[in-house]
Design a protein around this motif. Structure first.
Motif, PDB file in Angstrom:
ATOM      1  N   GLY A   1     -11.916   4.887  -4.492  1.00  0.00           N
ATOM      2  CA  GLY A   1     -12.561   4.244  -5.628  1.00  0.00           C
ATOM      3  C   GLY A   1     -12.501   2.743  -5.446  1.00  0.00           C
ATOM      4  O   GLY A   1     -12.376   2.244  -4.327  1.00  0.00           O
ATOM      5  N   ASP A   2     -12.570   1.996  -6.538  1.00  0.00           N
ATOM      6  CA  ASP A   2     -12.578   0.540  -6.471  1.00  0.00           C
ATOM      7  C   ASP A   2     -11.187  -0.005  -6.115  1.00  0.00           C
ATOM      8  O   ASP A   2     -10.165   0.576  -6.488  1.00  0.00           O
ATOM      9  N   LEU A   3     -11.199  -1.134  -5.415  1.00  0.00           N
ATOM     10  CA  LEU A   3      -9.964  -1.846  -5.068  1.00  0.00           C
ATOM     11  C   LEU A   3     -10.135  -3.317  -5.398  1.00  0.00           C
ATOM     12  O   LEU A   3     -11.157  -3.926  -5.052  1.00  0.00           O
ATOM     13  N   GLU A   4      -9.121  -3.897  -6.043  1.00  0.00           N
ATOM     14  CA  GLU A   4      -9.104  -5.338  -6.291  1.00  0.00           C
ATOM     15  C   GLU A   4      -7.852  -5.943  -5.678  1.00  0.00           C
ATOM     16  O   GLU A   4      -6.737  -5.487  -5.947  1.00  0.00           O
ATOM     17  N   VAL A   5      -8.050  -6.948  -4.835  1.00  0.00           N
ATOM     18  CA  VAL A   5      -6.949  -7.721  -4.253  1.00  0.00           C
ATOM     19  C   VAL A   5      -7.046  -9.114  -4.842  1.00  0.00           C
ATOM     20  O   VAL A   5      -8.005  -9.846  -4.561  1.00  0.00           O
ATOM     21  N   ARG A   6      -6.068  -9.510  -5.648  1.00  0.00           N
ATOM     22  CA  ARG A   6      -6.168 -10.777  -6.376  1.00  0.00           C
ATOM     23  C   ARG A   6      -5.734 -11.967  -5.541  1.00  0.00           C
ATOM     24  O   ARG A   6      -5.632 -13.078  -6.051  1.00  0.00           O
ATOM     25  N   GLY A   7      -5.456 -11.741  -4.288  1.00  0.00           N
ATOM     26  CA  GLY A   7      -5.206 -12.793  -3.310  1.00  0.00           C
ATOM     27  C   GLY A   7      -6.123 -12.568  -2.122  1.00  0.00           C
ATOM     28  O   GLY A   7      -7.262 -12.117  -2.274  1.00  0.00           O
ATOM     29  N   ARG A   8      -5.600 -12.866  -0.926  1.00  0.00           N
ATOM     30  CA  ARG A   8      -6.373 -12.675   0.297  1.00  0.00           C
ATOM     31  C   ARG A   8      -6.079 -11.307   0.905  1.00  0.00           C
ATOM     32  O   ARG A   8      -4.937 -10.870   0.926  1.00  0.00           O
ATOM     33  N   LEU A   9      -7.118 -10.653   1.410  1.00  0.00           N
ATOM     34  CA  LEU A   9      -6.965  -9.434   2.198  1.00  0.00           C
ATOM     35  C   LEU A   9      -7.029  -9.855   3.661  1.00  0.00           C
ATOM     36  O   LEU A   9      -8.067 -10.332   4.129  1.00  0.00           O
TER      37      LEU A   9
ATOM     38  N   PHE B   1       0.822  -1.201   0.000  1.00  0.00           N
ATOM     39  CA  PHE B   1       0.000   0.000   0.000  1.00  0.00           C
ATOM     40  C   PHE B   1       0.862   1.259   0.000  1.00  0.00           C
ATOM     41  O   PHE B   1       0.517   2.262  -0.629  1.00  0.00           O
ATOM     42  N   VAL B   2       1.987   1.216   0.734  1.00  0.00           N
ATOM     43  CA  VAL B   2       2.871   2.382   0.796  1.00  0.00           C
ATOM     44  C   VAL B   2       3.450   2.683  -0.578  1.00  0.00           C
ATOM     45  O   VAL B   2       3.604   3.845  -0.973  1.00  0.00           O
ATOM     46  N   LYS B   3       3.740   1.647  -1.337  1.00  0.00           N
ATOM     47  CA  LYS B   3       4.288   1.839  -2.679  1.00  0.00           C
ATOM     48  C   LYS B   3       3.300   2.549  -3.606  1.00  0.00           C
ATOM     49  O   LYS B   3       3.697   3.276  -4.521  1.00  0.00           O
ATOM     50  N   LEU B   4       2.010   2.328  -3.359  1.00  0.00           N
ATOM     51  CA  LEU B   4       0.997   2.809  -4.292  1.00  0.00           C
ATOM     52  C   LEU B   4       0.280   4.068  -3.829  1.00  0.00           C
ATOM     53  O   LEU B   4      -0.410   4.707  -4.630  1.00  0.00           O
TER      54      LEU B   4
ATOM     55  N   ALA C   1      -2.958   9.428   7.291  1.00  0.00           N
ATOM     56  CA  ALA C   1      -3.600   8.412   6.463  1.00  0.00           C
ATOM     57  C   ALA C   1      -2.750   8.111   5.237  1.00  0.00           C
ATOM     58  O   ALA C   1      -1.921   8.914   4.812  1.00  0.00           O
ATOM     59  N   LEU C   2      -2.991   6.946   4.683  1.00  0.00           N
ATOM     60  CA  LEU C   2      -2.398   6.553   3.409  1.00  0.00           C
ATOM     61  C   LEU C   2      -3.543   6.421   2.409  1.00  0.00           C
ATOM     62  O   LEU C   2      -4.477   5.642   2.631  1.00  0.00           O
ATOM     63  N   VAL C   3      -3.499   7.197   1.348  1.00  0.00           N
ATOM     64  CA  VAL C   3      -4.594   7.244   0.381  1.00  0.00           C
ATOM     65  C   VAL C   3      -4.145   6.621  -0.932  1.00  0.00           C
ATOM     66  O   VAL C   3      -3.111   7.006  -1.500  1.00  0.00           O
ATOM     67  N   LEU C   4      -4.941   5.651  -1.415  1.00  0.00           N
ATOM     68  CA  LEU C   4      -4.661   4.968  -2.679  1.00  0.00           C
ATOM     69  C   LEU C   4      -5.662   5.417  -3.729  1.00  0.00           C
ATOM     70  O   LEU C   4      -6.831   5.705  -3.414  1.00  0.00           O
ATOM     71  N   PRO C   5      -5.250   5.472  -4.996  1.00  0.00           N
ATOM     72  CA  PRO C   5      -6.154   5.950  -6.047  1.00  0.00           C
ATOM     73  C   PRO C   5      -7.207   4.917  -6.425  1.00  0.00           C
ATOM     74  O   PRO C   5      -7.059   3.715  -6.177  1.00  0.00           O
ATOM     75  N   ALA C   6      -8.275   5.405  -7.038  1.00  0.00           N
ATOM     76  CA  ALA C   6      -9.314   4.523  -7.571  1.00  0.00           C
ATOM     77  C   ALA C   6      -8.715   3.565  -8.589  1.00  0.00           C
ATOM     78  O   ALA C   6      -7.797   3.921  -9.333  1.00  0.00           O
ATOM     79  N   GLY C   7      -9.232   2.344  -8.590  1.00  0.00           N
ATOM     80  CA  GLY C   7      -8.759   1.352  -9.550  1.00  0.00           C
ATOM     81  C   GLY C   7      -7.482   0.650  -9.141  1.00  0.00           C
ATOM     82  O   GLY C   7      -6.867  -0.038  -9.958  1.00  0.00           O
ATOM     83  N   THR C   8      -7.088   0.782  -7.872  1.00  0.00           N
ATOM     84  CA  THR C   8      -5.881   0.110  -7.398  1.00  0.00           C
ATOM     85  C   THR C   8      -6.066  -1.408  -7.471  1.00  0.00           C
ATOM     86  O   THR C   8      -7.106  -1.941  -7.079  1.00  0.00           O
ATOM     87  N   VAL C   9      -5.046  -2.103  -7.965  1.00  0.00           N
ATOM     88  CA  VAL C   9      -5.044  -3.567  -8.040  1.00  0.00           C
ATOM     89  C   VAL C   9      -3.808  -4.079  -7.312  1.00  0.00           C
ATOM     90  O   VAL C   9      -2.693  -3.610  -7.563  1.00  0.00           O
ATOM     91  N   ILE C  10      -4.008  -5.037  -6.407  1.00  0.00           N
ATOM     92  CA  ILE C  10      -2.917  -5.658  -5.668  1.00  0.00           C
ATOM     93  C   ILE C  10      -2.810  -7.112  -6.110  1.00  0.00           C
ATOM     94  O   ILE C  10      -3.780  -7.872  -6.026  1.00  0.00           O
ATOM     95  N   GLU C  11      -1.656  -7.505  -6.598  1.00  0.00           N
ATOM     96  CA  GLU C  11      -1.435  -8.898  -6.976  1.00  0.00           C
ATOM     97  C   GLU C  11      -1.074  -9.704  -5.717  1.00  0.00           C
ATOM     98  O   GLU C  11      -0.238  -9.290  -4.927  1.00  0.00           O
TER      99      GLU C  11
END
Length: 216
Positions: free
Chosen positions: A83-91, A4-7, A51-61
């Protein structure tokens, strides 16, 4: 470094709280006090943090952990996706006692959600291919839209869904844990009167890729 920090970018908590309440109002959720009250709560609990704010459409592999580890060194106590968030593994929120406040102003999609004591607030809908598992009574899971998963398992935690819930719901309140879950997630697998599944045992089986549900 935490993914999350990277993004994301660091933001003042007061500025974020104001923005989140505006977004809640835009979605018609201001009248449901549970939502804006959490925006105020982040200021009360951690006034000197950020806070750490991520943009809409963030995808985490892959998997992502949402605990203070990797975030507290940056004084981050809230993570927000605008906005939307997709985590392609487990959150995964592994800490049963707490964790960062987590906001998604959009839809959240994940392979699986394993939640401990942090509070999750999703203003859109939540879709999981596998389980949504909420353990312990410290956190809350608020969903402004629909919640869809193969199964939603609650061990003494509030899951509040404004829209429809799709999937098998398993909880201490419903008293159906023995009917739906495998015996191995109970402290005494052979005792039918032991009706409350052990959250730690559920976590162990999920981590090992073992079945939690009797069917499938």
């Amino acid at each position: 470094m935490h993914p999350f920090v990277k993004l994301g970018t660091f933001t003042d908590l007061a500025e974020l709280a104001s923005e989140l309440k505006r977004r809640m109002a835009d979605r018609g959720l201001s009248s449901t006090r549970s939502f804006p009250s959490f925006a105020d709560q982040i200021l009360t609990d951690h006034p000197d943090h950020r806070a750490l704010v991520l943009p809409a459409g963030t995808v985490i592999e892959g998997d992502v952990r949402l605990d203070f580890e990797g975030l507290d060194e940056h004084r981050v106590t809230t993570v927000a996706v605008l906005g939307d968030l997709e985590v392609r593994g487990r959150l995964i929120n592994a800490d049963g006692d707490g964790g960062p406040f987590f906001f998604v102003d959009g839809d959240l999609r994940a392979a699986e959600i394993e939640k401990g004591g942090a509070s999750f607030i999703v203003l859109g809908s939540v879709v999981c291919d596998g389980l949504v598992f909420c353990d312990r009574d410290n956190g809350v899971f608020l969903v402004g839209g629909d919640l869809a998963a193969r199964a939603i398992i609650s061990c003494d935690q509030d899951i509040i869904v404004s829209g429809a819930t799709r999937g098998t719901v398993v909880s201490t309140e419903l008293g159906n844990m023995r009917d739906v879950l495998v015996p191995e997630v109970f402290t005494d697998p052979g005792d039918p009167h032991d009706e409350f599944a052990d959250g730690g045992l559920i976590r162990q089986r999920i981590a090992a890729g073992q079945r939690v549900l009797k069917a499938g």
